[in-house]
Design a protein around this motif. Structure first.
Motif, PDB file in Angstrom:
ATOM      1  N   MET A  89     -12.476  46.564 -22.940  1.00 27.15           N
ATOM      2  CA  MET A  89     -13.011  45.581 -23.862  1.00 27.15           C
ATOM      3  C   MET A  89     -13.109  46.243 -25.236  1.00 27.15           C
ATOM      4  O   MET A  89     -13.795  47.228 -25.393  1.00 27.15           O
ATOM      5  CB  MET A  89     -14.393  45.146 -23.377  1.00 27.15           C
ATOM      6  CG  MET A  89     -14.610  43.717 -23.537  1.00 27.15           C
ATOM      7  SD  MET A  89     -16.207  42.993 -23.107  1.00 27.15           S
ATOM      8  CE  MET A  89     -16.975  43.977 -21.919  1.00 27.15           C
ATOM      9  N   THR A  90     -12.406  45.682 -26.196  1.00 24.20           N
ATOM     10  CA  THR A  90     -12.435  46.248 -27.538  1.00 24.20           C
ATOM     11  C   THR A  90     -12.637  45.142 -28.554  1.00 24.20           C
ATOM     12  O   THR A  90     -12.563  43.964 -28.245  1.00 24.20           O
ATOM     13  CB  THR A  90     -11.092  46.965 -27.845  1.00 24.20           C
ATOM     14  OG1 THR A  90     -10.041  46.010 -27.725  1.00 24.20           O
ATOM     15  CG2 THR A  90     -10.855  48.131 -26.899  1.00 24.20           C
ATOM     16  N   GLY A  91     -12.891  45.546 -29.792  1.00 24.12           N
ATOM     17  CA  GLY A  91     -13.018  44.580 -30.879  1.00 24.12           C
ATOM     18  C   GLY A  91     -14.194  43.655 -30.700  1.00 24.12           C
ATOM     19  O   GLY A  91     -15.308  44.069 -30.414  1.00 24.12           O
ATOM     20  N   ALA A  92     -13.931  42.368 -30.850  1.00 26.11           N
ATOM     21  CA  ALA A  92     -14.983  41.354 -30.782  1.00 26.11           C
ATOM     22  C   ALA A  92     -15.268  40.902 -29.358  1.00 26.11           C
ATOM     23  O   ALA A  92     -16.182  40.115 -29.142  1.00 26.11           O
ATOM     24  CB  ALA A  92     -14.579  40.149 -31.632  1.00 26.11           C
ATOM     25  N   ALA A  93     -14.522  41.397 -28.384  1.00 24.50           N
ATOM     26  CA  ALA A  93     -14.693  40.954 -27.002  1.00 24.50           C
ATOM     27  C   ALA A  93     -16.114  41.154 -26.485  1.00 24.50           C
ATOM     28  O   ALA A  93     -16.669  40.242 -25.859  1.00 24.50           O
ATOM     29  CB  ALA A  93     -13.678  41.642 -26.088  1.00 24.50           C
ATOM     30  N   PRO A  94     -16.760  42.321 -26.709  1.00 29.58           N
ATOM     31  CA  PRO A  94     -18.147  42.457 -26.228  1.00 29.58           C
ATOM     32  C   PRO A  94     -19.085  41.432 -26.859  1.00 29.58           C
ATOM     33  O   PRO A  94     -19.977  40.919 -26.193  1.00 29.58           O
ATOM     34  CB  PRO A  94     -18.544  43.877 -26.639  1.00 29.58           C
ATOM     35  CG  PRO A  94     -17.266  44.607 -26.827  1.00 29.58           C
ATOM     36  CD  PRO A  94     -16.268  43.565 -27.278  1.00 29.58           C
ATOM     37  N   LEU A  95     -18.854  41.100 -28.126  1.00 28.62           N
ATOM     38  CA  LEU A  95     -19.679  40.109 -28.800  1.00 28.62           C
ATOM     39  C   LEU A  95     -19.525  38.738 -28.138  1.00 28.62           C
ATOM     40  O   LEU A  95     -20.506  38.036 -27.897  1.00 28.62           O
ATOM     41  CB  LEU A  95     -19.319  40.031 -30.287  1.00 28.62           C
ATOM     42  CG  LEU A  95     -20.090  39.001 -31.103  1.00 28.62           C
ATOM     43  CD1 LEU A  95     -21.576  39.368 -31.146  1.00 28.62           C
ATOM     44  CD2 LEU A  95     -19.532  38.911 -32.505  1.00 28.62           C
ATOM     45  N   PHE A  96     -18.295  38.363 -27.821  1.00 30.98           N
ATOM     46  CA  PHE A  96     -18.055  37.087 -27.142  1.00 30.98           C
ATOM     47  C   PHE A  96     -18.749  37.067 -25.786  1.00 30.98           C
ATOM     48  O   PHE A  96     -19.325  36.056 -25.389  1.00 30.98           O
ATOM     49  CB  PHE A  96     -16.552  36.830 -26.963  1.00 30.98           C
ATOM     50  CG  PHE A  96     -15.909  36.215 -28.161  1.00 30.98           C
ATOM     51  CD1 PHE A  96     -15.869  34.843 -28.324  1.00 30.98           C
ATOM     52  CD2 PHE A  96     -15.348  37.014 -29.139  1.00 30.98           C
ATOM     53  CE1 PHE A  96     -15.280  34.270 -29.441  1.00 30.98           C
ATOM     54  CE2 PHE A  96     -14.762  36.448 -30.261  1.00 30.98           C
ATOM     55  CZ  PHE A  96     -14.732  35.080 -30.413  1.00 30.98           C
ATOM     56  N   SER A  97     -18.713  38.200 -25.073  1.00 29.41           N
ATOM     57  CA  SER A  97     -19.360  38.271 -23.765  1.00 29.41           C
ATOM     58  C   SER A  97     -20.858  38.078 -23.887  1.00 29.41           C
ATOM     59  O   SER A  97     -21.465  37.333 -23.121  1.00 29.41           O
ATOM     60  CB  SER A  97     -19.086  39.621 -23.104  1.00 29.41           C
ATOM     61  OG  SER A  97     -17.729  39.750 -22.818  1.00 29.41           O
ATOM     62  N   VAL A  98     -21.465  38.745 -24.849  1.00 30.52           N
ATOM     63  CA  VAL A  98     -22.921  38.675 -25.000  1.00 30.52           C
ATOM     64  C   VAL A  98     -23.344  37.303 -25.515  1.00 30.52           C
ATOM     65  O   VAL A  98     -24.314  36.718 -25.043  1.00 30.52           O
ATOM     66  CB  VAL A  98     -23.428  39.797 -25.933  1.00 30.52           C
ATOM     67  CG1 VAL A  98     -24.889  39.601 -26.287  1.00 30.52           C
ATOM     68  CG2 VAL A  98     -23.221  41.150 -25.284  1.00 30.52           C
ATOM     69  N   VAL A  99     -22.617  36.762 -26.460  1.00 21.30           N
ATOM     70  CA  VAL A  99     -23.009  35.499 -27.086  1.00 21.30           C
ATOM     71  C   VAL A  99     -22.684  34.294 -26.204  1.00 21.30           C
ATOM     72  O   VAL A  99     -23.470  33.343 -26.152  1.00 21.30           O
ATOM     73  CB  VAL A  99     -22.332  35.353 -28.472  1.00 21.30           C
ATOM     74  CG1 VAL A  99     -22.558  33.974 -29.057  1.00 21.30           C
ATOM     75  CG2 VAL A  99     -22.860  36.419 -29.414  1.00 21.30           C
ATOM     76  N   LEU A 100     -21.577  34.319 -25.504  1.00 19.33           N
ATOM     77  CA  LEU A 100     -21.156  33.146 -24.733  1.00 19.33           C
ATOM     78  C   LEU A 100     -21.445  33.264 -23.232  1.00 19.33           C
ATOM     79  O   LEU A 100     -22.020  32.358 -22.634  1.00 19.33           O
ATOM     80  CB  LEU A 100     -19.664  32.896 -24.934  1.00 19.33           C
ATOM     81  CG  LEU A 100     -19.209  32.575 -26.357  1.00 19.33           C
ATOM     82  CD1 LEU A 100     -17.694  32.488 -26.416  1.00 19.33           C
ATOM     83  CD2 LEU A 100     -19.825  31.278 -26.842  1.00 19.33           C
TER      84      LEU A 100
END
Length: 159
Positions: free
Chosen positions: A1-12
């Motif tokens: 998981m790189t870039g914005a992927a962790p953010l998408f996981s946490v937010v969505l």
């Protein structure tokens, strides 16, 4: 998981899994709209993670479909609820082939513990009916384990 992927996981994904677990505990129901939202936001995660349509996304979709079909069999024999089956299929769209077995093992362990606790509780209360196990909690734990482990691993690597 790189870039914005962790953010998408946490937010969505994380709030959706927590909501599903909470709702399954209260009502023994996982809404179809919630499962659809989990499934339909997966492509945003794929984009953020930089997955290629072929073969990465094709493999993820194929595994999610195979898992959905497998657990549909569990539903057919009365071993699992329909919302649980849909949630597993939707959550599988967020898992890579390396993450999916981990999610399933953690889900199975959490489900076994949850079922045991529910059976003990039922027997202590001397309830005659079969207990309904809110298996969405176990599914959510499996998904949260993988997502949060990935985030923590990335944080440890970038330090």
């Amino acid at each position: 998981m790189t870039g914005a992927a962790p953010l998408f996981s946490v937010v969505l994904l994380v709030p959706a899994l927590l909501y599903a677990a909470y709702g399954d505990w209260l009502r023994r129901d996982i809404p179809n709209k919630l499962n659809a939202a989990i499934a339909l936001t997966a492509p945003l995660y794929w984009w953020a993670a930089g997955f290629a349509l072929w073969p990465e996304i094709a493999i993820i979709v194929g595994l999610a479909l195979a898992l959905f079909i497998l657990f549909t069999g569990a539903f057919a024999i009365g071993a699992m609820g329909g919302g649980d089956v849909k949630m597993i299929g939707a959550l599988a769209l967020w898992m890579t082939p390396m993450q999916l077995p981990i999610m399933l093992v953690v889900m199975a362990i959490a489900g076994g513990i949850l079922t045991t606790v529910m059976l003990i509780y039922h027997r202590l209360r001397k309830k005659p009916e079969k207990p309904e196990v809110p298996y969405g909690i176990a599914i959510a734990i499996g998904g949260l384990w993988v997502v949060l482990n990935e985030i923590l691993t990335i944080g440890a690597v970038t330090i």
